[in-house]
Design a protein around this motif. Structure first.
Motif, short mmCIF file in Angstrom:
data_model
loop_
_atom_site.label_atom_id
_atom_site.label_comp_id
_atom_site.label_asym_id
_atom_site.label_seq_id
_atom_site.Cartn_x
_atom_site.Cartn_y
_atom_site.Cartn_z
N GLY A 275 68.15 -126.17 0.05
CA GLY A 275 67.08 -125.45 -0.63
C GLY A 275 67.01 -123.99 -0.23
O GLY A 275 67.01 -123.10 -1.08
N THR A 276 66.94 -123.73 1.08
CA THR A 276 66.89 -122.34 1.56
C THR A 276 68.16 -121.60 1.16
O THR A 276 68.12 -120.45 0.69
CB THR A 276 66.72 -122.30 3.08
OG1 THR A 276 65.59 -123.08 3.46
CG2 THR A 276 66.52 -120.87 3.57
N LEU A 277 69.30 -122.25 1.35
CA LEU A 277 70.59 -121.65 1.04
C LEU A 277 70.69 -121.25 -0.43
O LEU A 277 71.05 -120.12 -0.76
CB LEU A 277 71.71 -122.62 1.40
CG LEU A 277 73.14 -122.21 1.03
CD1 LEU A 277 73.54 -120.94 1.76
CD2 LEU A 277 74.11 -123.35 1.33
N MET A 278 70.34 -122.16 -1.33
CA MET A 278 70.47 -121.89 -2.76
C MET A 278 69.45 -120.87 -3.25
O MET A 278 69.76 -120.02 -4.09
CB MET A 278 70.35 -123.19 -3.55
CG MET A 278 71.55 -124.10 -3.45
SD MET A 278 73.04 -123.38 -4.22
CE MET A 278 73.85 -122.69 -2.78
N GLY A 279 68.23 -120.93 -2.73
CA GLY A 279 67.23 -119.96 -3.15
C GLY A 279 67.62 -118.55 -2.77
O GLY A 279 67.53 -117.61 -3.57
N CYS A 280 68.10 -118.38 -1.52
CA CYS A 280 68.51 -117.05 -1.06
C CYS A 280 69.80 -116.61 -1.75
O CYS A 280 69.93 -115.44 -2.16
CB CYS A 280 68.71 -117.08 0.46
SG CYS A 280 67.17 -117.26 1.40
N ALA A 281 70.75 -117.51 -1.89
CA ALA A 281 72.03 -117.14 -2.51
C ALA A 281 71.85 -116.72 -3.96
O ALA A 281 72.45 -115.75 -4.42
CB ALA A 281 73.00 -118.32 -2.41
N ARG A 282 71.01 -117.43 -4.69
CA ARG A 282 70.76 -117.06 -6.09
C ARG A 282 70.07 -115.70 -6.17
O ARG A 282 70.39 -114.88 -7.04
CB ARG A 282 69.90 -118.13 -6.76
CG ARG A 282 70.68 -119.38 -7.17
CD ARG A 282 69.81 -120.32 -8.00
NE ARG A 282 70.60 -121.33 -8.65
CZ ARG A 282 70.82 -122.55 -8.18
NH1 ARG A 282 70.28 -122.90 -7.01
NH2 ARG A 282 71.56 -123.43 -8.84
N TYR A 283 69.14 -115.46 -5.27
CA TYR A 283 68.43 -114.17 -5.29
C TYR A 283 69.40 -113.02 -5.05
O TYR A 283 69.41 -112.02 -5.79
CB TYR A 283 67.32 -114.17 -4.24
CG TYR A 283 66.54 -112.88 -4.19
CD1 TYR A 283 65.40 -112.71 -4.97
CD2 TYR A 283 66.93 -111.83 -3.37
CE1 TYR A 283 64.68 -111.52 -4.93
CE2 TYR A 283 66.23 -110.65 -3.33
CZ TYR A 283 65.09 -110.49 -4.11
OH TYR A 283 64.38 -109.31 -4.07
#
Length: 340
Positions: free
Chosen positions: A181-189
């Motif tokens: 969750g943290t990884l994908m939210g930050c990576a997408r941003y």
């Protein structure tokens, strides 16, 4: 002066620690443990609960149920107590005792599974138990942190912009991989940001999240015994796997300088320091995310008998503790294709 009426309304989101004097590499650590839930999981928990309320999924007689190794369970316990919901956390024997007691103190029920799944972990067993509960009574509402898009959206909306505001010249970001969750939210941003940012995922040896071989993992937080449904590797530039012994040494190294962090933080900092030492560039702006603090790990990572029983007498050997990260590297790196 902040004045709040519910515990999930407060979170310190502007605190970073300069770790260069400790790890010998230019690295800033974003501290996510300063809220009433004690971890970054408060963000995802709040997003998922509020989304379920907006969608009409949660009703006054609903019973929240979730599979968690600890921190999300505490966050949901706190929110459930604040909002008047019942909550059942399904966890396993690796969950720290203090974490289980904390959830119970907040009024939640805790069920501990004991049987290993096919990947030598407990996640499959936990999820199977949750599904049985939901099938037996429609009052149970499973938010499913493993598949719920609110998990990554919380960090796309909060964590990543907080880092971008503090470090507008960010070059590389290190994020621990659990549910992703943290990884994908930050990576997408940061994929959409005004400058390229290298996103490095840090995982534990023994996790199968990125296709590695399953193995024993005793420290809760990072790592999965199945591939995270939320994970999209096209957003990840590189993966670093960290041995648990290195996680422990990094936690104790930080504690010797007065910073008591949890196991996930030790893993991320260990991987980040090794990566920075290996690349040999000191002009990068690098940030790592610390998901929680260390008080809940006092009977495990910071308990001598527990360490010696699982990792041997030399796990905290002074010579091993003092070796530079680039020389003692027990990590393995898997390069991921850079964004198209």
């Amino acid at each position: 002066m902040p004045v709040i009426s519910a515990p999930h309304e407060f979170n310190e989101d502007r605190l970073f620690v300069d770790l260069e004097s400790i790890v010998g590499q230019p690295l800033y650590l974003k501290c996510e443990g300063f809220n009433f839930a004690g971890s970054i999981k408060l963000k995802a928990a709040n997003e998922m609960v509020e989304s379920a309320e907006r969608d009409g999924v949660l009703k006054p007689d609903s019973v929240l149920v979730e599979s968690s190794s600890g921190n999300l369970g505490v966050a949901l316990s706190m929110i459930a107590a604040s909002k008047g919901y019942r909550f059942l956390c399904v966890t396993d024997a690796r969950c720290n005792l203090s974490t289980r007691l904390l959830m119970e103190a907040l009024g939640s029920q805790v069920h501990v599974v004991a049987d290993l799944d096919a990947n030598n972990g407990f996640l499959g067993t936990r999820i199977a138990y949750v599904r049985e509960l939901c099938a037996s009574d429609d009052r149970y509402v499973w938010l499913s942190q493993y598949t719920n898009p609110g998990n990554w959206r919380a960090h796309h909306r909060t964590t990543a912009p907080e880092i971008a505001t503090a470090f507008p010249r960010l070059d590389v970001l290190f994020v621990g991989a659990g549910t992703a969750g943290t990884l994908m939210g930050c990576a997408r941003y940061f994929r959409e940001w005004h400058r390229p940012v290298r996103v490095v995922a840090v995982d534990a040896v023994g996790s199968v999240a990125f296709g590695g071989e399953p193995g024993r993992r005793m420290i809760p937080g990072l790592g999965m015994s199945m591939r995270p449904p939320l994970l999209d590797e096209s957003y990840v530039d590189e993966v670093i796997l960290v041995e648990e012994a290195d996680t422990i040494r990094t936690c104790h190294r930080l504690a010797r300088r007065g910073f008591l962090f949890g196991g996930s933080t030790g893993t991320v900092v260990s991987g980040a320091a090794e990566w920075l030492a290996r690349h040999g560039t000191r002009d990068l702006t690098a940030v790592a995310i610390a998901p929680d603090l260390g008080e809940r790990y006092l009977d495990t990572i910071y308990q001598t008998n527990w360490l010696q029983d699982l990792y041997g007498d030399l796990v905290l050997d002074d010579e091993r503790m003092s070796v530079a990260r680039g020389d003692e590297s027990a990590t393995r790196t898997a390069d991921r294709q850079r964004r198209a």
